[in-house]
Scaffold this active site. Structure first.
Site, PDB file in Angstrom:
ATOM      1  N   LYS A 196       1.803  15.912  11.826  1.00 15.14           N
ATOM      2  CA  LYS A 196       2.732  15.248  12.737  1.00 15.14           C
ATOM      3  C   LYS A 196       3.850  16.220  13.074  1.00 15.14           C
ATOM      4  CE  LYS A 196       3.132  11.084  14.609  1.00 15.14           C
ATOM      5  NZ  LYS A 196       2.007  10.287  15.122  1.00 15.14           N
ATOM      6  N   GLY A 218       7.841  -5.321  20.530  1.00 15.87           N
ATOM      7  CA  GLY A 218       7.629  -4.070  21.247  1.00 15.87           C
ATOM      8  C   GLY A 218       6.750  -4.273  22.460  1.00 15.87           C
ATOM      9  N   GLY A 274       6.181  -1.672  24.810  1.00 15.72           N
ATOM     10  CA  GLY A 274       5.889  -0.365  25.387  1.00 15.72           C
ATOM     11  C   GLY A 274       4.423  -0.252  25.766  1.00 15.72           C
ATOM     12  N   VAL A 276       1.713   0.453  24.083  1.00 17.02           N
ATOM     13  CA  VAL A 276       0.764  -0.217  23.198  1.00 17.02           C
ATOM     14  C   VAL A 276       1.016  -1.714  23.162  1.00 17.02           C
ATOM     15  CG1 VAL A 276      -0.095  -0.395  20.842  1.00 17.02           C
ATOM     16  CG2 VAL A 276       0.435   1.838  21.804  1.00 17.02           C
TER      17      VAL A 276
END
Length: 358
Positions: free
Chosen positions: A81, A183, A185, A187
């Site tokens: 990452k 959320g 966004g 996804v």
């Protein structure tokens, strides 16, 4: 920044590299947790951290999560990452992305990057000008793999929620199932559309008021304040924003039967998985249910490196295997008395050569 190896989230990471390019203003951290199964693969996050230590913590936790995610998805990739430390204004320039691409390239293929929070397909195209160790690029053809992995992550979470509802509630039908989606966004919105198509009753929350209002109009959902979504009475709570929402307070506030969402590192600390189990809440380990995106970018990358075509149907077929992996975790959890996160961690540790059989 304190020595990274003293951090609680340091887990024998193979490499933790601070990248600094004064000319472009780039400051980034690249963390490789394990390359036991292949190159460390995981996206790049562009985020403003109030404390640089938070950036290190994110890189360490997220890279370990990618080791587990790729292993449990059956992918020939390790875990890595990167985080790019944004300033308060979120300044992001072509020169910064080029410098980051140079840093990735200097690792010689040990790390393969792609999009994450704050990074777009266009950003990855700039990175790709400086290194071939990148994925999530615009697809070359209507049925080709590539581009934003968000929709594939949403697809996997959708399949996982269906599996969780069947396992916990005994229903193969989402009609009337109440889902609180945190959320909206890429996804979260994609997931909401899939759930609404199946007749789920949705409640949405997001810090972007305009985005969540538009999504609610599209899906027929209700809107909840961001500070209230975790307390909503529902069948499924689906966290799809940033991680660590399942802390002491978060677990105590839940009024649901299932937690299943796309956010990485949903459990703030290891003890919070057993806390969910003690409350009778079925947990879908995040790195198992949210693997759709990494499945997409990994197949895209492998096919491009091998010079062979890779179609979207292969990605969908692999994503459709997520429910069976979840069922395996839940069955073992029930048989052993360990919480689902503990079972999944043991399975993943064995797969990356760091543990005994689960």
């Amino acid at each position: 920044m304190a020595a990274f190896w003293t951090e609680p989230d340091f887990d024998d990471h193979e490499l933790v590299q601070l990248v600094r390019d004064a000319r472009s203003g780039l400051t980034a951290i690249i963390a490789l947790h394990s390359t036991h199964l292949g190159p460390g693969a995981g996206g790049t996050r562009f985020w403003h951290y109030g404390n640089p230590q938070d950036a290190m913590r994110d890189a360490l936790r997220l890279s370990r999560g990618m080791s587990f995610k790729n292993a449990m998805a059956g992918l020939p990739m390790g875990g890595g990452k990167a985080v790019i430390l944004a300033d308060e204004r979120g300044t992001k320039t072509k020169a910064m992305l080029e410098a980051f691409g140079d840093a990735v390239d200097a690792l010689g293929g040990r790390y393969v990057t792609a999009e994450d929070v704050g990074i777009s397909v266009d950003d990855m195209a700039i990175v790709a000008q400086r290194t071939r160790y990148v994925s999530g690029l615009a697809p070359q053809g209507e049925q080709a793999v590539g581009g934003d992995p968000g929709p594939f992550t949403a697809m996997g979470v959708y399949h996982g929620i269906r599996a969780a509802v069947a396992h916990k509630l005994g229903s193969n039908d989402l009609r009337g199932i109440r889902v609180a989606v945190q959320g909206a966004g890429s996804v979260g919105a994609g997931l909401a559309r899939l759930l609404a198509r199946d007749g789920a009753v949705l409640t949405l929350a997001d810090i972007n008021a305009d985005a969540v209002a538009a999504l609610a109009d599209e899906t027929g959902a209700e809107i909840a304040p961001t500070d209230a979504i975790m307390s909503m009475s529902c069948d499924v709570f689906s966290p799809n924003a940033l991680g660590a929402v399942l802390d002491d307070d978060g677990v105590a506030r839940l009024d649901c039967a299932i937690v299943a969402g796309a956010a990485n590192n949903q459990l703030a600390r290891p003890e919070h998985g057993p806390m969910l189990a003690d409350r009778g809440i079925l947990y879908a380990p995040d790195y198992v249910i949210n693997a759709g995106g990494i499945i997409s970018v990994t197949l895209e990358y492998l096919c491009r490196m091998q010079g062979s075509p890779c179609g979207i149907n292969e990605v969908r077929a692999r994503i459709a295997q997520i429910p069976e992996r979840l069922q395996q975790v839940w069955r073992e959890s029930e048989a052993s008395g360990r919480s689902p996160d503990q079972v999944a961690d043991a399975m993943a540790m064995q797969l990356i050569g760091r543990g005994d059989s689960a």
